[in-house]
Design a protein around this motif. Structure first.
Motif, mmCIF file in Angstrom:
data_model
loop_
_atom_site.group_PDB
_atom_site.id
_atom_site.type_symbol
_atom_site.label_atom_id
_atom_site.label_comp_id
_atom_site.label_asym_id
_atom_site.label_seq_id
_atom_site.Cartn_x
_atom_site.Cartn_y
_atom_site.Cartn_z
ATOM 1 N N PHE A 199 -7.335 -5.434 -10.266
ATOM 2 C CA PHE A 199 -6.425 -5.345 -11.411
ATOM 3 C C PHE A 199 -5.402 -4.233 -11.228
ATOM 4 O O PHE A 199 -4.234 -4.384 -11.576
ATOM 5 C CB PHE A 199 -7.203 -5.141 -12.716
ATOM 6 C CG PHE A 199 -7.782 -6.400 -13.274
ATOM 7 C CD1 PHE A 199 -6.977 -7.498 -13.560
ATOM 8 C CD2 PHE A 199 -9.138 -6.507 -13.515
ATOM 9 C CE1 PHE A 199 -7.510 -8.666 -14.067
ATOM 10 C CE2 PHE A 199 -9.692 -7.667 -14.021
ATOM 11 C CZ PHE A 199 -8.874 -8.760 -14.295
ATOM 12 N N SER A 200 -5.832 -3.118 -10.674
ATOM 13 C CA SER A 200 -4.913 -2.008 -10.420
ATOM 14 C C SER A 200 -3.853 -2.396 -9.393
ATOM 15 O O SER A 200 -2.705 -1.959 -9.479
ATOM 16 C CB SER A 200 -5.703 -0.788 -9.932
ATOM 17 O OG SER A 200 -4.851 0.254 -9.585
ATOM 18 N N ALA A 201 -4.242 -3.198 -8.411
ATOM 19 C CA ALA A 201 -3.285 -3.639 -7.404
ATOM 20 C C ALA A 201 -2.296 -4.655 -7.970
ATOM 21 O O ALA A 201 -1.114 -4.637 -7.640
ATOM 22 C CB ALA A 201 -4.021 -4.235 -6.209
ATOM 23 N N ASP B 76 1.781 4.851 -11.077
ATOM 24 C CA ASP B 76 1.161 4.431 -9.826
ATOM 25 C C ASP B 76 2.235 4.279 -8.761
ATOM 26 O O ASP B 76 3.094 3.417 -8.844
ATOM 27 C CB ASP B 76 0.420 3.111 -10.029
ATOM 28 C CG ASP B 76 -0.511 2.795 -8.883
ATOM 29 O OD1 ASP B 76 -0.482 3.517 -7.876
ATOM 30 O OD2 ASP B 76 -1.269 1.820 -9.009
ATOM 31 N N PHE B 77 2.170 5.150 -7.745
ATOM 32 C CA PHE B 77 3.200 5.174 -6.720
ATOM 33 C C PHE B 77 2.785 4.442 -5.445
ATOM 34 O O PHE B 77 3.421 4.579 -4.429
ATOM 35 C CB PHE B 77 3.555 6.617 -6.373
ATOM 36 C CG PHE B 77 4.091 7.377 -7.545
ATOM 37 C CD1 PHE B 77 5.303 7.049 -8.094
ATOM 38 C CD2 PHE B 77 3.356 8.402 -8.108
ATOM 39 C CE1 PHE B 77 5.799 7.736 -9.191
ATOM 40 C CE2 PHE B 77 3.838 9.104 -9.196
ATOM 41 C CZ PHE B 77 5.067 8.765 -9.744
ATOM 42 N N LEU C 126 0.039 -1.058 0.438
ATOM 43 C CA LEU C 126 -1.209 -0.375 0.110
ATOM 44 C C LEU C 126 -1.943 -1.101 -1.016
ATOM 45 O O LEU C 126 -3.169 -1.197 -1.000
ATOM 46 C CB LEU C 126 -0.930 1.082 -0.271
ATOM 47 C CG LEU C 126 -2.132 1.977 -0.474
ATOM 48 C CD1 LEU C 126 -3.010 2.000 0.775
ATOM 49 C CD2 LEU C 126 -1.681 3.384 -0.802
ATOM 50 N N ARG C 127 -1.206 -1.633 -1.969
ATOM 51 C CA ARG C 127 -1.837 -2.394 -3.043
ATOM 52 C C ARG C 127 -2.474 -3.671 -2.507
ATOM 53 O O ARG C 127 -3.575 -4.043 -2.909
ATOM 54 C CB ARG C 127 -0.824 -2.712 -4.146
ATOM 55 C CG ARG C 127 -0.450 -1.498 -4.983
ATOM 56 C CD ARG C 127 0.201 -1.879 -6.292
ATOM 57 N NE ARG C 127 1.355 -2.743 -6.153
ATOM 58 C CZ ARG C 127 2.612 -2.309 -6.078
ATOM 59 N NH1 ARG C 127 2.865 -1.024 -6.116
ATOM 60 N NH2 ARG C 127 3.603 -3.162 -5.971
ATOM 61 N N VAL C 128 -1.791 -4.343 -1.576
ATOM 62 C CA VAL C 128 -2.346 -5.559 -0.975
ATOM 63 C C VAL C 128 -3.601 -5.220 -0.174
ATOM 64 O O VAL C 128 -4.627 -5.900 -0.279
ATOM 65 C CB VAL C 128 -1.295 -6.263 -0.087
ATOM 66 C CG1 VAL C 128 -1.929 -7.369 0.740
ATOM 67 C CG2 VAL C 128 -0.166 -6.809 -0.942
ATOM 68 N N ALA C 129 -3.539 -4.153 0.620
ATOM 69 C CA ALA C 129 -4.711 -3.740 1.407
ATOM 70 C C ALA C 129 -5.873 -3.373 0.502
ATOM 71 O O ALA C 129 -7.030 -3.715 0.785
ATOM 72 C CB ALA C 129 -4.339 -2.563 2.311
ATOM 73 N N ALA D 280 -11.071 -4.867 -1.695
ATOM 74 C CA ALA D 280 -11.886 -5.111 -2.883
ATOM 75 C C ALA D 280 -12.542 -6.493 -2.822
ATOM 76 O O ALA D 280 -13.715 -6.640 -3.178
ATOM 77 C CB ALA D 280 -11.032 -4.979 -4.144
ATOM 78 N N VAL D 281 -11.815 -7.493 -2.367
ATOM 79 C CA VAL D 281 -12.386 -8.836 -2.240
ATOM 80 C C VAL D 281 -13.514 -8.832 -1.206
ATOM 81 O O VAL D 281 -14.578 -9.433 -1.421
ATOM 82 C CB VAL D 281 -11.292 -9.862 -1.864
ATOM 83 C CG1 VAL D 281 -11.896 -11.205 -1.465
ATOM 84 C CG2 VAL D 281 -10.320 -10.041 -3.021
#
Length: 155
Positions: free
Chosen positions: A20-22, A29-30, A35-38, A43-44
């Protein structure tokens, strides 16, 4: 086995929050898109490994525990590196580029975990606080690894 189940549930909850954060980054959130995809992919992977823990325990197949044991071991190894870097900053000359680069990485790591604004709490004692923070993370990571490894061995 109960401890492994509890930690697997916590891993699933934490991973769902990371996804959810990604997907929905906050205003402070910078994180870069890569980085969000990674973070979401990791997480998955954690969710799949945590679900395999339940399957391993119910089916009594220890080889299904290997992904979670491996993930928790990787976390321990990562924290060993962070602790070594943090301890280095205690003794390093603060005027060097290496010190600044390591501190930049350590503060960025703390920002990912604690959110933006963590720098205001660190201040002049940041090498000591980051060393303590990462040492605590190492201890927790090692404990988590030992729980999953013990479950792996007892199945």
């Amino acid at each position: 086995q109960t401890g492994a189940k509890i930690l697997a549930v916590l891993a699933i909850v934490g991973s769902i929050l990371a996804i959810f954060s990604a997907i929905f980054p906050g205003p402070g959130d910078f994180k870069q898109a890569e980085l969000r995809v990674a973070s979401a992919v990791w997480a998955v992977i954690n969710i799949v490994a945590a679900l395999l823990v339940f399957l391993a325990i119910s089916k009594r197949k220890s080889n299904l525990m290997i992904p979670m044991v491996a993930i928790s071991l990787v976390n321990v190894l990562i924290y060993i590196v962070w602790v070594a870097l943090a301890v280095y900053t205690i003794f390093a000359d603060r005027r060097t580029a290496m010190y600044r680069n390591i501190m930049y990485a350590l503060v960025a790591q703390a920002r990912l975990i604690h959110g933006p604004g963590i720098e205001t709490y660190l201040g002049e004692n940041s090498p000591y606080l980051l060393s303590a923070f990462n040492t605590f993370g190492l201890l927790i990571s090692f404990w988590v690894y030992s729980v999953f490894y013990d479950c792996y061995k007892c199945i």
